[in-house]
Design a protein around this motif. Structure first.
Motif, PDB file in Angstrom:
ATOM      1  N   GLN A 141       2.038  22.490  17.044  1.00  0.00           N
ATOM      2  CA  GLN A 141       1.607  21.254  17.690  1.00  0.00           C
ATOM      3  C   GLN A 141       0.588  20.501  16.847  1.00  0.00           C
ATOM      4  N   ARG A 145       1.359  16.779  15.328  1.00  0.00           N
ATOM      5  CA  ARG A 145       0.468  15.652  15.593  1.00  0.00           C
ATOM      6  C   ARG A 145      -0.093  15.072  14.286  1.00  0.00           C
ATOM      7  N   LYS A 166       4.278  22.579  29.288  1.00  0.00           N
ATOM      8  CA  LYS A 166       3.546  21.346  29.589  1.00  0.00           C
ATOM      9  C   LYS A 166       2.905  20.748  28.347  1.00  0.00           C
ATOM     10  N   SER A 167       2.308  21.582  27.512  1.00  0.00           N
ATOM     11  CA  SER A 167       1.608  21.061  26.329  1.00  0.00           C
ATOM     12  C   SER A 167       2.573  20.390  25.359  1.00  0.00           C
ATOM     13  N   GLU A 170       3.674  17.004  26.901  1.00  0.00           N
ATOM     14  CA  GLU A 170       2.587  16.031  26.757  1.00  0.00           C
ATOM     15  C   GLU A 170       2.494  15.532  25.325  1.00  0.00           C
ATOM     16  N   GLU A 173       5.208  13.052  24.653  1.00  0.00           N
ATOM     17  CA  GLU A 173       4.949  11.789  25.330  1.00  0.00           C
ATOM     18  C   GLU A 173       3.925  10.968  24.548  1.00  0.00           C
ATOM     19  N   GLU A 174       2.894  11.625  24.043  1.00  0.00           N
ATOM     20  CA  GLU A 174       1.842  10.935  23.303  1.00  0.00           C
ATOM     21  C   GLU A 174       2.283  10.558  21.898  1.00  0.00           C
ATOM     22  N   ALA A 215      12.204  14.436  30.942  1.00  0.00           N
ATOM     23  CA  ALA A 215      11.190  13.676  30.217  1.00  0.00           C
ATOM     24  C   ALA A 215      11.801  12.573  29.352  1.00  0.00           C
TER      25      ALA A 215
END
Length: 370
Positions: A141, A145, A166-167, A170, A173-174, A215
């Motif tokens: 992750q 990012r 969930k992480s 998210e 999505e970001e 999602a």
């Protein structure tokens, strides 16, 4: 975080939006205009705001160029795409896997950052993170990012077993991905768990795909046909269509990256497709591949004469073109072949098949029935 990426690409310039397939070609003077605007707090040019609205439905009229755009600087290396095995480790043990031994090892975090910085510096825009299973790497992750922050359009190759977390949801999505490529190993729990040699693999795959669909992530399915799923091809296609996901069917297995034959044992002989003649590629010239330890090769197949990116840095990549040209020469078992001008595979892949002592029908015209 940026809404749009403006970047040099090969012999031109592109405007891109993360998470979207559509892109725009820009003339050089428009690129230079946006480049200058992004260095200040001036509003975006009106012409660009209008294009963004028309292409992506994005309302950026009156917005600041600096806060909206990430403008990539030109590079004289000439690369545009790259792939990276962040770690060969995997939570599945697929019979057909071309990686052979899937060991959990890779670069420490600081070197991962350096590798990604080099990728950006040499011009990489489309960047694939793969494995093994990339989502189980402890740095995945953070690496994703960081690569996103550098202005890369990211593709993730995954078995979907963790996409429900969930992480991860998210994060996507970001920092939207360009594409999530999900491998499908069967249409039933029996065949799926059989090929992956992991009880519960089907359930975790379904849970991940369901979460990704909910999602609205940009998923594309690779339907892998092996002996375990040979009778489920139509069912796999029907599954993809029911999910309304883009899909491709893959039937031809390849040897492991070490030239081992064990992956070929999973081949469904009745689904072995005749290959079309190899038309050449730009491996080593406009794209390249990095393994978990930062060793760079022309592609995932041609791994001879690797460059140690951590030792040699970006300048080491200037040798890749010469390495590619050398590896593409038809030597060894193909020397003197009268059919080499229309061979069915590239030379590096032919070498792997030869080392695996594979049947000629898998890769060579001499093995085709007349």
């Amino acid at each position: 975080m940026h809404e749009l990426i403006v970047s040099p690409f090969l012999d031109g310039y592109l405007a891109l939006r993360p998470g979207h397939q559509a892109g725009l070609r820009l003339p050089e003077h428009r690129y230079r205009e946006l480049q200058a605007a992004a260095r200040t707090e001036v509003p975006l040019p009106t012409w660009f705001a209008e294009i963004a609205q028309e292409t992506w439905g994005l309302d950026i009229d009156g917005g600041s160029a600096r806060s909206t755009l990430l403008v990539r600087e030109p590079s004289d290396h000439g690369f545009s795409r790259a792939s990276w095995e962040i770690n060969l480790g995997c939570n599945f043990a697929c019979k057909h896997c071309y990686l052979g031994l899937k060991e959990f090892s890779g670069l420490p975090w600081d070197d991962k950052v350096r590798l990604l910085d080099i990728m950006q510096a040499v011009g990489v825009v489309w960047f694939q993170i793969t494995g093994g299973e990339p989502t189980i790497d402890k740095h995945f992750q953070d690496a994703y990012r960081y690569a996103y922050s550098l202005g890369m359009m990211l593709t993730i190759s995954t078995n979907a077993s963790r996409l429900w977390q969930k992480s991860l949801l998210e994060m996507f999505e970001e920092c939207p991905a360009y594409r999530l490529v999900v491998s499908v190993y069967g249409a039933t729990e029996e065949s799926f768990d059989g090929l992956t040699q992991r009880r519960g693999a089907w359930k975790s795959f379904k849970k991940g795909v369901d979460a990704a669909r909910e999602a609205k992530l940009p998923v594309r399915l690779n339907l892998i046909v092996t002996e375990d799923s040979a009778d489920e091809v139509d069912a796999m296609v029907a599954l993809a269509e029911r999910w309304e996901l883009d899909h491709h069917v893959y039937t031809n297995m390849t040897p492991t990256i070490y030239g081992g034959p064990e992956s070929l044992l999973a081949q469904s002989s009745k689904h072995l497709r005749e290959r079309t003649p190899f038309q050449g590629c730009n491996a080593g010239h406009t794209f390249f591949h990095a393994d978990p330890h930062g060793k760079v090769s022309i592609c995932k197949v041609g791994r001879d004469d690797q460059i140690d990116l951590m030792a040699e840095g970006a300048e080491g990549l200037r040798k890749l073109g010469g390495i590619a040209d050398k590896l593409m020469l038809r030597t060894g078992g193909c020397q003197g072949c009268q059919l080499s001008g229309s061979c069915l595979v590239c030379r590096p892949l032919a070498k792997q098949f030869q080392e695996a002592k594979a049947p000629l029908a898998n890769y060579c015209q001499h093995g085709q029935q007349k």
